[in-house]
Motif scaffolding. Structure first.
Motif, PDB file in Angstrom:
ATOM      1  N   TYR A   1       0.847  -1.178   0.000  1.00 11.49           N
ATOM      2  CA  TYR A   1       0.000   0.000   0.000  1.00 11.49           C
ATOM      3  C   TYR A   1       0.894   1.244   0.000  1.00 11.49           C
ATOM      4  O   TYR A   1       1.968   1.250   0.606  1.00 11.49           O
ATOM      5  CB  TYR A   1      -0.932  -0.008   1.212  1.00 11.49           C
ATOM      6  N   GLU A   2       0.441   2.279  -0.688  1.00 11.10           N
ATOM      7  CA  GLU A   2       1.242   3.484  -0.861  1.00 11.10           C
ATOM      8  C   GLU A   2       0.463   4.711  -0.407  1.00 11.10           C
ATOM      9  O   GLU A   2      -0.765   4.712  -0.421  1.00 11.10           O
ATOM     10  CB  GLU A   2       1.630   3.640  -2.335  1.00 11.10           C
TER      11      GLU A   2
ATOM     12  N   GLY B   1       4.087  15.765   2.702  1.00 12.21           N
ATOM     13  CA  GLY B   1       4.118  15.088   1.413  1.00 12.21           C
ATOM     14  C   GLY B   1       5.134  13.967   1.317  1.00 12.21           C
ATOM     15  O   GLY B   1       5.409  13.468   0.218  1.00 12.21           O
ATOM     16  N   ALA B   2       5.718  13.558   2.462  1.00 15.13           N
ATOM     17  CA  ALA B   2       6.695  12.465   2.455  1.00 15.13           C
ATOM     18  C   ALA B   2       6.060  11.187   1.920  1.00 15.13           C
ATOM     19  O   ALA B   2       4.941  10.823   2.292  1.00 15.13           O
ATOM     20  CB  ALA B   2       7.231  12.234   3.867  1.00 15.13           C
ATOM     21  N   ALA B   3       6.770  10.517   1.016  1.00 17.16           N
ATOM     22  CA  ALA B   3       6.264   9.273   0.439  1.00 17.16           C
ATOM     23  C   ALA B   3       6.349   8.147   1.466  1.00 17.16           C
ATOM     24  O   ALA B   3       7.306   8.054   2.235  1.00 17.16           O
ATOM     25  CB  ALA B   3       7.079   8.914  -0.802  1.00 17.16           C
ATOM     26  N   VAL B   4       5.334   7.271   1.466  1.00 13.34           N
ATOM     27  CA  VAL B   4       5.292   6.128   2.380  1.00 13.34           C
ATOM     28  C   VAL B   4       4.852   4.895   1.603  1.00 13.34           C
ATOM     29  O   VAL B   4       3.885   4.941   0.829  1.00 13.34           O
ATOM     30  CB  VAL B   4       4.307   6.369   3.552  1.00 13.34           C
ATOM     31  N   MET B   5       5.569   3.789   1.805  1.00 15.32           N
ATOM     32  CA  MET B   5       5.206   2.523   1.184  1.00 15.32           C
ATOM     33  C   MET B   5       5.145   1.462   2.279  1.00 15.32           C
ATOM     34  O   MET B   5       6.056   1.364   3.109  1.00 15.32           O
ATOM     35  CB  MET B   5       6.223   2.140   0.106  1.00 15.32           C
ATOM     36  N   VAL B   6       4.071   0.677   2.292  1.00 14.54           N
ATOM     37  CA  VAL B   6       3.824  -0.281   3.369  1.00 14.54           C
ATOM     38  C   VAL B   6       3.696  -1.683   2.763  1.00 14.54           C
ATOM     39  O   VAL B   6       2.781  -1.948   1.978  1.00 14.54           O
ATOM     40  CB  VAL B   6       2.525   0.074   4.128  1.00 14.54           C
ATOM     41  N   ASP B   7       4.622  -2.576   3.115  1.00 11.87           N
ATOM     42  CA  ASP B   7       4.578  -3.959   2.643  1.00 11.87           C
ATOM     43  C   ASP B   7       3.976  -4.859   3.711  1.00 11.87           C
ATOM     44  O   ASP B   7       4.373  -4.797   4.888  1.00 11.87           O
ATOM     45  CB  ASP B   7       5.985  -4.456   2.298  1.00 11.87           C
ATOM     46  N   CYS B   8       3.020  -5.689   3.300  1.00 11.94           N
ATOM     47  CA  CYS B   8       2.287  -6.525   4.244  1.00 11.94           C
ATOM     48  C   CYS B   8       2.307  -7.992   3.819  1.00 11.94           C
ATOM     49  O   CYS B   8       2.440  -8.311   2.633  1.00 11.94           O
ATOM     50  CB  CYS B   8       0.825  -6.069   4.332  1.00 11.94           C
TER      51      CYS B   8
ATOM     52  N   GLU C   1       7.065  -4.246   6.563  1.00 16.49           N
ATOM     53  CA  GLU C   1       8.036  -3.159   6.437  1.00 16.49           C
ATOM     54  C   GLU C   1       7.318  -1.858   6.089  1.00 16.49           C
ATOM     55  O   GLU C   1       6.322  -1.867   5.359  1.00 16.49           O
ATOM     56  CB  GLU C   1       9.060  -3.455   5.331  1.00 16.49           C
ATOM     57  N   VAL C   2       7.844  -0.756   6.605  1.00 12.02           N
ATOM     58  CA  VAL C   2       7.365   0.573   6.245  1.00 12.02           C
ATOM     59  C   VAL C   2       8.555   1.354   5.702  1.00 12.02           C
ATOM     60  O   VAL C   2       9.581   1.491   6.375  1.00 12.02           O
ATOM     61  CB  VAL C   2       6.760   1.317   7.452  1.00 12.02           C
ATOM     62  N   TYR C   3       8.424   1.839   4.479  1.00 20.05           N
ATOM     63  CA  TYR C   3       9.493   2.622   3.841  1.00 20.05           C
ATOM     64  C   TYR C   3       9.008   4.054   3.659  1.00 20.05           C
ATOM     65  O   TYR C   3       7.833   4.281   3.354  1.00 20.05           O
ATOM     66  CB  TYR C   3       9.835   2.039   2.467  1.00 20.05           C
ATOM     67  N   THR C   4       9.897   4.993   3.831  1.00 24.96           N
ATOM     68  CA  THR C   4       9.491   6.395   3.688  1.00 24.96           C
ATOM     69  C   THR C   4      10.654   7.267   3.201  1.00 24.96           C
ATOM     70  O   THR C   4      11.828   6.947   3.453  1.00 24.96           O
ATOM     71  CB  THR C   4       8.963   6.951   5.029  1.00 24.96           C
ATOM     72  N   SER C   5      10.286   8.343   2.550  1.00 23.20           N
ATOM     73  CA  SER C   5      11.293   9.334   2.144  1.00 23.20           C
ATOM     74  C   SER C   5      11.575  10.322   3.268  1.00 23.20           C
ATOM     75  O   SER C   5      12.456  11.165   3.161  1.00 23.20           O
ATOM     76  CB  SER C   5      10.809  10.089   0.902  1.00 23.20           C
ATOM     77  N   ALA C   6      10.822  10.225   4.371  1.00 27.50           N
ATOM     78  CA  ALA C   6      10.977  11.170   5.476  1.00 27.50           C
ATOM     79  C   ALA C   6      12.297  10.933   6.216  1.00 27.50           C
ATOM     80  O   ALA C   6      12.658   9.796   6.518  1.00 27.50           O
ATOM     81  CB  ALA C   6       9.813  11.045   6.467  1.00 27.50           C
ATOM     82  N   VAL C   7      13.009  11.997   6.471  1.00 30.84           N
ATOM     83  CA  VAL C   7      14.169  11.978   7.350  1.00 30.84           C
ATOM     84  C   VAL C   7      13.785  12.792   8.576  1.00 30.84           C
ATOM     85  O   VAL C   7      13.507  13.989   8.487  1.00 30.84           O
ATOM     86  CB  VAL C   7      15.403  12.594   6.673  1.00 30.84           C
TER      87      VAL C   7
END
Length: 241
Positions: A87-88, A94-101, A232-238
Motif C-alpha cells: 500500500y502506498e 508530502g513524504a512518500a510512504v510505502m507499506v509492505d504486508c 516493512e514501512v518505507y518512507t522518504s521522510a528523514v
C-alpha cells in the motif's frame, strides 16, 4: 547529501528496531514462511529465503522456529496461508510512504492501513503513486572514520553497485537486493563490519522533517509499523530531533 546527519538518522532507526525485537521475530518468521513457499526450502538457490534466514539469525530467532517456518512454507507443516500486499501513500509534508504486508485477510489489512494513514495526518494513495520514488536495493552503512579508499576497493571487488561518502563522514555501500548477503560477508571477511545493513526500498529523494512535523510523522510510521500484518514501512521522510 543534504545537511542533515545521515549517521544520526541511521542510529535512530537502529535503536527503534532494537526496541521492537519481539515484533521483529514474528515478522521474520512470516517472511521465511512466504519465501520458502515461493522459492523452495533451499536457501542456496532461494536468495529471498537466504536473506530472511540471515536477518532472523541476526536477531537470535531460535533455529527450531526458523526450520518450522520453512516447513510451513513448503507444506510439510500446516499453517496460515499469507498473501503479499503493498500500500502506498503520503505522510506529513508530502513524504512518500510505502507499506509492505503479509496477510491472510486483505480486506482487514487495507482497512487497518487506511485508518492509520487518516488518523495520523497522512493520505493513502493509489497503486504506483509513490513506488517510482524508491529503489529496491541493499545498503550497508559504515561508521565515520572508516578507511574510504580501502572500503571502496573491497566493496567493488565484492560486487557492490556504489560507494558514497556522506557529509557526516559515514560511508554507504549500495548493492543489488539479492547480492546484499554476499557483499556483506565479503566485506566482513576483509575486515569491514557495517554498523547497519538491510535490503530496503530506498527513497531517491529525502523529505527532511523537524519539530512538530517530525513528531507527527514518527507517530504515523509507528502506527503503521505496529499493525500485525505490516512487514516493512518505507518512507522518504528523514526525521530530525
Amino acid at each position: 547529501m543534504a545537511g542533515h546527519s545521515k549517521w544520526a538518522n541511521i542510529q535512530h532507526r537502529k535503536g527503534r528496531q532494537d526496541a521492537k525485537r519481539g515484533a521483529v521475530f514474528t515478522k521474520l518468521i512470516k517472511e521465511i514462511t512466504v519465501a520458502a513457499k515461493m522459492g523452495g526450502a533451499d536457501a542456496n538457490s532461494n536468495p529471498r529465503l537466504r536473506l530472511a534466514i540471515d536477518k532472523a539469525k541476526g536477531v537470535s530467532v531460535p533455529k527450531d522456529n526458523i526450520e518450522n517456518a520453512i516447513k510451513r512454507g513448503t507444506g510439510q507443516l500446516e499453517g496460515v496461508v499469507y498473501e503479499e500486499a503493498r500500500y502506498e501513500g503520503y505522510g506529513i509534508g508530502g513524504a512518500a510512504v510505502m507499506v509492505d504486508c503479509l496477510t491472510d485477510n486483505k480486506t482487514r489489512t487495507v482497512a487497518d492501513v487506511r485508518h492509520a494513514f487518516s488518523k495520523y495526518g497522512g493520505n493513502m494513495g493509489t497503486d504506483g503513486s509513490v513506488a517510482f520514488q524508491f529503489k529496491h536495493c541493499g545498503t550497508l552503512v559504515f561508521a565515520p572514520g572508516t578507511n574510504e579508499d580501502a572500503l571502496m576497493e573491497a566493496s567493488l571487488e565484492a560486487g557492490a553497485e556504489d560507494v558514497v561518502s556522506n557529509e557526516d563522514g559515514s560511508i554507504e555501500v549500495s548493492t543489488g537486493p539479492w547480492e546484499f548477503t554476499q557483499v556483506k560477508e565479503a566485506l566482513e571477511a576483509a575486515g569491514f563490519k557495517a554498523e547497519f545493513g538491510e535490503v530496503t526500498m530506498k527513497p531517491q529523494n529525502d523529505t527532511v522533517l523537524t519539530g512538530d512535523d517530525a513528531l507527527r510523522m514518527q507517530k504515523l510510521l509507528d502506527a503503521l509499523d505496529s499493525l500485525d500484518d505490516v512487514q516493512e514501512v518505507y518512507t522518504s521522510a528523514v526525521i530530525e530531533d
